[in-house]
Design a protein around this motif. Structure first.
Motif, PDB file in Angstrom:
ATOM      1  N   ARG A 392      10.772 -33.378  31.908  1.00  0.00           N
ATOM      2  CA  ARG A 392      10.801 -34.825  32.121  1.00  0.00           C
ATOM      3  C   ARG A 392       9.824 -35.229  33.221  1.00  0.00           C
ATOM      4  NH1 ARG A 392      16.261 -33.374  31.529  1.00  0.00           N
ATOM      5  NH2 ARG A 392      17.102 -34.028  29.501  1.00  0.00           N
ATOM      6  N   SER A 393       8.564 -34.925  33.012  1.00  0.00           N
ATOM      7  CA  SER A 393       7.510 -35.322  33.940  1.00  0.00           C
ATOM      8  C   SER A 393       6.193 -35.348  33.172  1.00  0.00           C
ATOM      9  CB  SER A 393       7.419 -34.350  35.119  1.00  0.00           C
ATOM     10  OG  SER A 393       6.427 -34.760  36.045  1.00  0.00           O
ATOM     11  N   ASN A 394       5.410 -36.416  33.336  1.00  0.00           N
ATOM     12  CA  ASN A 394       4.135 -36.592  32.630  1.00  0.00           C
ATOM     13  C   ASN A 394       4.310 -36.382  31.126  1.00  0.00           C
ATOM     14  OD1 ASN A 394       1.405 -37.165  32.410  1.00  0.00           O
ATOM     15  ND2 ASN A 394       0.775 -35.032  32.674  1.00  0.00           N
ATOM     16  N   LEU A 395       5.195 -37.177  30.548  1.00  0.00           N
ATOM     17  CA  LEU A 395       5.578 -36.968  29.155  1.00  0.00           C
ATOM     18  C   LEU A 395       5.754 -38.302  28.437  1.00  0.00           C
ATOM     19  CD1 LEU A 395       6.391 -34.408  27.417  1.00  0.00           C
ATOM     20  CD2 LEU A 395       8.753 -35.136  27.801  1.00  0.00           C
ATOM     21  N   LEU A 396       5.284 -38.351  27.203  1.00  0.00           N
ATOM     22  CA  LEU A 396       5.542 -39.457  26.284  1.00  0.00           C
ATOM     23  C   LEU A 396       5.891 -38.830  24.947  1.00  0.00           C
ATOM     24  CD1 LEU A 396       5.478 -42.477  25.465  1.00  0.00           C
ATOM     25  CD2 LEU A 396       3.035 -42.185  25.000  1.00  0.00           C
ATOM     26  N   THR A 397       7.094 -39.060  24.456  1.00  0.00           N
ATOM     27  CA  THR A 397       7.548 -38.349  23.270  1.00  0.00           C
ATOM     28  C   THR A 397       8.536 -39.177  22.467  1.00  0.00           C
ATOM     29  OG1 THR A 397       8.596 -36.296  22.478  1.00  0.00           O
ATOM     30  CG2 THR A 397       9.368 -37.178  24.570  1.00  0.00           C
ATOM     31  N   ALA A 398       8.521 -38.976  21.162  1.00  0.00           N
ATOM     32  CA  ALA A 398       9.463 -39.630  20.246  1.00  0.00           C
ATOM     33  C   ALA A 398       9.938 -38.593  19.236  1.00  0.00           C
ATOM     34  CB  ALA A 398       8.809 -40.805  19.539  1.00  0.00           C
ATOM     35  N   ALA A 399      11.174 -38.745  18.767  1.00  0.00           N
ATOM     36  CA  ALA A 399      11.740 -37.762  17.845  1.00  0.00           C
ATOM     37  C   ALA A 399      12.780 -38.418  16.960  1.00  0.00           C
ATOM     38  CB  ALA A 399      12.375 -36.602  18.620  1.00  0.00           C
ATOM     39  N   TYR A 400      13.012 -37.804  15.803  1.00  0.00           N
ATOM     40  CA  TYR A 400      14.172 -38.139  14.993  1.00  0.00           C
ATOM     41  C   TYR A 400      14.934 -36.857  14.723  1.00  0.00           C
ATOM     42  CZ  TYR A 400      11.476 -36.449  10.930  1.00  0.00           C
ATOM     43  OH  TYR A 400      10.742 -35.685  10.062  1.00  0.00           O
ATOM     44  N   ARG A 401      16.235 -36.984  14.552  1.00  0.00           N
ATOM     45  CA  ARG A 401      17.103 -35.812  14.344  1.00  0.00           C
ATOM     46  C   ARG A 401      18.176 -36.151  13.324  1.00  0.00           C
ATOM     47  NH1 ARG A 401      20.109 -32.985  19.346  1.00  0.00           N
ATOM     48  NH2 ARG A 401      18.090 -31.956  19.581  1.00  0.00           N
ATOM     49  N   LEU A 402      18.457 -35.220  12.453  1.00  0.00           N
ATOM     50  CA  LEU A 402      19.555 -35.333  11.490  1.00  0.00           C
ATOM     51  C   LEU A 402      20.553 -34.230  11.784  1.00  0.00           C
ATOM     52  CD1 LEU A 402      20.817 -36.601   8.936  1.00  0.00           C
ATOM     53  CD2 LEU A 402      19.515 -34.901   7.611  1.00  0.00           C
ATOM     54  N   LEU A 403      21.816 -34.607  12.032  1.00  0.00           N
ATOM     55  CA  LEU A 403      22.894 -33.656  12.270  1.00  0.00           C
ATOM     56  C   LEU A 403      23.886 -33.728  11.127  1.00  0.00           C
ATOM     57  CD1 LEU A 403      22.435 -35.269  15.314  1.00  0.00           C
ATOM     58  CD2 LEU A 403      23.669 -33.212  15.956  1.00  0.00           C
ATOM     59  N   VAL A 404      24.409 -32.572  10.718  1.00  0.00           N
ATOM     60  CA  VAL A 404      25.417 -32.513   9.660  1.00  0.00           C
ATOM     61  C   VAL A 404      26.525 -31.565  10.065  1.00  0.00           C
ATOM     62  CG1 VAL A 404      23.828 -33.100   7.794  1.00  0.00           C
ATOM     63  CG2 VAL A 404      24.129 -30.699   8.450  1.00  0.00           C
ATOM     64  N   GLN A 415      15.227 -31.427  13.735  1.00  0.00           N
ATOM     65  CA  GLN A 415      14.565 -32.402  14.596  1.00  0.00           C
ATOM     66  C   GLN A 415      13.053 -32.250  14.489  1.00  0.00           C
ATOM     67  OE1 GLN A 415      15.807 -33.813  18.742  1.00  0.00           O
ATOM     68  NE2 GLN A 415      14.229 -32.323  19.265  1.00  0.00           N
ATOM     69  N   HIS A 416      12.368 -33.390  14.411  1.00  0.00           N
ATOM     70  CA  HIS A 416      10.908 -33.446  14.452  1.00  0.00           C
ATOM     71  C   HIS A 416      10.510 -34.293  15.646  1.00  0.00           C
ATOM     72  CE1 HIS A 416       6.987 -35.342  12.729  1.00  0.00           C
ATOM     73  NE2 HIS A 416       6.696 -34.319  13.530  1.00  0.00           N
ATOM     74  N   ARG A 417       9.649 -33.731  16.499  1.00  0.00           N
ATOM     75  CA  ARG A 417       9.234 -34.423  17.723  1.00  0.00           C
ATOM     76  C   ARG A 417       7.712 -34.475  17.800  1.00  0.00           C
ATOM     77  NH1 ARG A 417      11.483 -35.793  22.375  1.00  0.00           N
ATOM     78  NH2 ARG A 417      13.439 -34.773  21.801  1.00  0.00           N
ATOM     79  N   VAL A 418       7.187 -35.609  18.285  1.00  0.00           N
ATOM     80  CA  VAL A 418       5.762 -35.793  18.540  1.00  0.00           C
ATOM     81  C   VAL A 418       5.602 -36.086  20.030  1.00  0.00           C
ATOM     82  CG1 VAL A 418       3.665 -36.998  17.856  1.00  0.00           C
ATOM     83  CG2 VAL A 418       5.560 -36.797  16.242  1.00  0.00           C
ATOM     84  N   THR A 419       4.644 -35.398  20.700  1.00  0.00           N
ATOM     85  CA  THR A 419       4.597 -35.452  22.155  1.00  0.00           C
ATOM     86  C   THR A 419       3.165 -35.596  22.655  1.00  0.00           C
ATOM     87  OG1 THR A 419       6.524 -33.982  22.221  1.00  0.00           O
ATOM     88  CG2 THR A 419       5.334 -34.296  24.272  1.00  0.00           C
ATOM     89  N   LEU A 444      -0.102 -33.319  22.684  1.00  0.00           N
ATOM     90  CA  LEU A 444       0.423 -31.956  22.796  1.00  0.00           C
ATOM     91  C   LEU A 444       0.788 -31.368  21.446  1.00  0.00           C
ATOM     92  CD1 LEU A 444       2.685 -32.261  25.980  1.00  0.00           C
ATOM     93  CD2 LEU A 444       0.317 -31.472  25.805  1.00  0.00           C
ATOM     94  N   GLY A 445       1.236 -32.192  20.487  1.00  0.00           N
ATOM     95  CA  GLY A 445       1.496 -31.668  19.161  1.00  0.00           C
ATOM     96  C   GLY A 445       2.833 -32.068  18.577  1.00  0.00           C
ATOM     97  N   HIS A 446       3.160 -31.423  17.457  1.00  0.00           N
ATOM     98  CA  HIS A 446       4.415 -31.637  16.729  1.00  0.00           C
ATOM     99  C   HIS A 446       5.313 -30.420  16.905  1.00  0.00           C
ATOM    100  CE1 HIS A 446       2.939 -35.097  14.229  1.00  0.00           C
ATOM    101  NE2 HIS A 446       1.769 -34.521  14.465  1.00  0.00           N
ATOM    102  N   THR A 447       6.612 -30.663  17.058  1.00  0.00           N
ATOM    103  CA  THR A 447       7.589 -29.581  17.002  1.00  0.00           C
ATOM    104  C   THR A 447       8.586 -29.881  15.891  1.00  0.00           C
ATOM    105  OG1 THR A 447       8.993 -30.638  18.682  1.00  0.00           O
ATOM    106  CG2 THR A 447       7.407 -28.989  19.445  1.00  0.00           C
ATOM    107  N   TYR A 448       8.934 -28.835  15.142  1.00  0.00           N
ATOM    108  CA  TYR A 448       9.919 -28.915  14.058  1.00  0.00           C
ATOM    109  C   TYR A 448      10.997 -27.873  14.373  1.00  0.00           C
ATOM    110  CZ  TYR A 448       5.853 -31.073  11.832  1.00  0.00           C
ATOM    111  OH  TYR A 448       4.760 -31.844  11.554  1.00  0.00           O
ATOM    112  N   GLU A 449      12.243 -28.321  14.445  1.00  0.00           N
ATOM    113  CA  GLU A 449      13.290 -27.423  14.947  1.00  0.00           C
ATOM    114  C   GLU A 449      14.548 -27.482  14.080  1.00  0.00           C
ATOM    115  OE1 GLU A 449      16.098 -26.698  18.882  1.00  0.00           O
ATOM    116  OE2 GLU A 449      14.794 -28.454  18.760  1.00  0.00           O
TER     117      GLU A 449
END
Length: 498
Positions: A392-404, A415-419, A444-449
């Motif tokens: 949580r420093s020098n960061l700009l990020t958005a994500a969506y998450r689906l929980l079941v 979860q897919h995040r773009v940062t 920084l890129g995309h993360t898929y988790e």
């Protein structure tokens, strides 16, 4: 970096470590249910041996607040997350105490976790591209409650170790903290204070704290070693929903293989208060939290005051839930930047459908030079352990998450995040990468988790996850970047509660 005392494990040693982990998970795998029947899932302080821990409860819901609420697991307050805590899962702590017939006023409990992590592809400077870690963490807790009221006592020991590392592996005091005192405090417990119906507890000694959503002060769980604090911690709450947490402590300076130093040997001092306000009549669904945190250091480079708020509505079926949190840090003269700020916003909707799906949208912004304090990240960002790419420093990020929730006691999420970096000329925290000229961009890129959490038995929890980090322009082109183009990371853990 890893010091010379850690050596790669041989094949026989690896086999022995894995067998030890498996055997430790099954040692207490089948204790009887209390009174020969399943619990109804509610917490009872009067008989901890037959108790369950419901992470959805707050301190105000307990008839008597207890110093051991955070002994094994965090209180998440919002029930849509898992990984850092076991939200929506019933956690039993009755097996071992029931078997040896302890008195009601004596709590003896613990846990052991074995976790394997593997990553291929490096974004940090100076570390190996392919890395792995086999970690063990054991916690043992003893508490005396209600017998000598208002006086109570708690001690918790923790041992955190890792194996299978190399000299250039990512290992530090967040991974290793061999046999140490996690909690050791005397408590003064009062059902009423100053003629007010306000159950109160004052803890003196080495304490654990988990405040707000845990972003700044937390008893972290996914990380192998755990935060602790030496000093005074005062907490109070009532049935109207009011909670107060006030503290003046020194954060414990963890050591890998030596006992952590006591009160007088720490450079940092931490104080402040968290207030959870009761619901107001016009908006009974809205909860509000106010906080102030002060921090000082002997060098003066971590002297600041932080003020913040959190507004949230817990998620319910066929309804929207949300959370908004903002924090503002005002730094002293020795800091490179006088002002820093952090903002988080999320909205979610829980569907009345098979598998109880919940969809979340999240946004985070953190300016450069934010002091990270002593919080946790895994519940919100990506796993920590040997990877933990974002802070949580020098960061700009958005994500969506689906929980079941396909079946009882089982949760899974995607979860897919773009940062991006908030400032491309400021460092990417905790990676060693920096481009003061700003020529490497900010993406920084995309993360898929994927994550899975299965409470396979009342005393056994399985967790597994996989993350793919597809690097953006910055990790590929920043000066002295490792040269990899992506990271594959996976983990699997078993944990037994006894």
């Amino acid at each position: 970096m890893l010091d010379d005392s850690f050596k790669p494990a041989s094949g026989r040693k690896l086999l022995a470590l894995i067998l030890f982990g498996i055997s430790s998970q099954t040692l207490y795998a089948d204790p009887p249910y209390p009174d020969g029947k399943k619990s109804d899932g509610r917490f009872s302080v009067s008989s901890w041996r037959n108790a369950v821990i419901d992470p959805r409860q707050t301190a105000a819901e307990f008839t008597h607040p207890t110093p051991t609420q955070l002994a094994l697991h965090e209180d998440t307050r919002v029930t849509d997350e898992f990984g850092e805590a076991t939200s929506e899962l019933t956690v039993y702590a009755n097996g071992f105490p029931d078997q040896i017939r302890l008195p009601d006023w004596l709590l003896l409990a613990g846990s052991h976790r074995t976790r394997y992590e593997y990553m291929n592809g490096q974004f940090r400077q100076g570390l190996r591209s392919i890395d792995q870690q086999l970690s063990h963490r054991t916690r043992l807790l003893l508490a005396i409650q209600e017998r000598l009221d208002p006086l109570r006592f708690t001690i918790e020991l923790q041992d955190s170790r890792v194996h299978l590392n190399e000299a250039d592996s990512n290992v530090n005091t967040g991974h290793v903290n061999q046999f140490d005192i996690q909690q050791l405090h005397i408590d003064f417990h009062f059902k009423r204070i100053l003629n007010f119906d306000l159950p109160t507890e004052i803890q003196l000694g080495r304490v654990n704290m988990d405040l707000g959503r845990g972003r700044w002060i937390a008893r972290n769980n996914f990380r192998n070693a755990t935060n602790a604090y030496d000093g005074v911690y005062w907490k109070a709450g009532n049935a109207d929903g009011f909670e107060s947490n006030t503290f003046a402590v020194r954060p414990v300076d963890r050591k890998m293989r030596a006992l952590d130093p006591a009160l007088g040997n720490n450079d940092n001092f931490l104080w402040g208060t968290y207030l959870l306000l009761p619901s107001a009549d016009p908006l009974p669904w809205l909860r509000a939290e106010l906080d102030y945190i002060g921090h000082s250091s002997r060098a003066g480079d971590r002297d600041f005051h932080m003020f913040g708020y959190r507004l949230f509505k817990p998620s319910q079926t066929r309804q929207f839930g949300f959370e908004i949190e903002s924090q503002y840090q005002f730094h002293g003269r020795a800091s490179a930047r006088r002002f820093a700020h952090v903002h988080h916003a999320e909205i979610d909707y829980s569907f009345d459908a098979e598998w109880n799906p919940q969809f979340q949208l999240k946004f985070d912004y953190a300016s450069p030079d934010v002091d990270l304090l002593y919080g946790r990240r895994m519940f919100e960002f990506e796993p920590t352990g040997i990877i933990g790419p974002f802070q949580r420093s020098n960061l700009l990020t958005a994500a969506y998450r689906l929980l079941v929730h396909p079946v009882d006691q089982f949760m899974a999420s995607f979860q897919h995040r773009v940062t991006w970096l908030a400032d491309p000329k400021a460092p990417w925290i905790n990676t060693g990468l920096s481009d003061p000229a700003g020529r490497s961009g900010s993406f920084l890129g995309h993360t898929y988790e994927l994550r899975m959490n299965w409470h396979v038995h009342q005393n056994v929890i399985l967790q597994a996850g996989y993350m793919f980090f597809n690097f953006g322009k910055y990790p590929r082109n920043a000066p002295d970047a490792p040269g990899d183009r992506n990271t594959h990371y996976t983990y699997f853990s078993t944990e037994v509660l006894f």
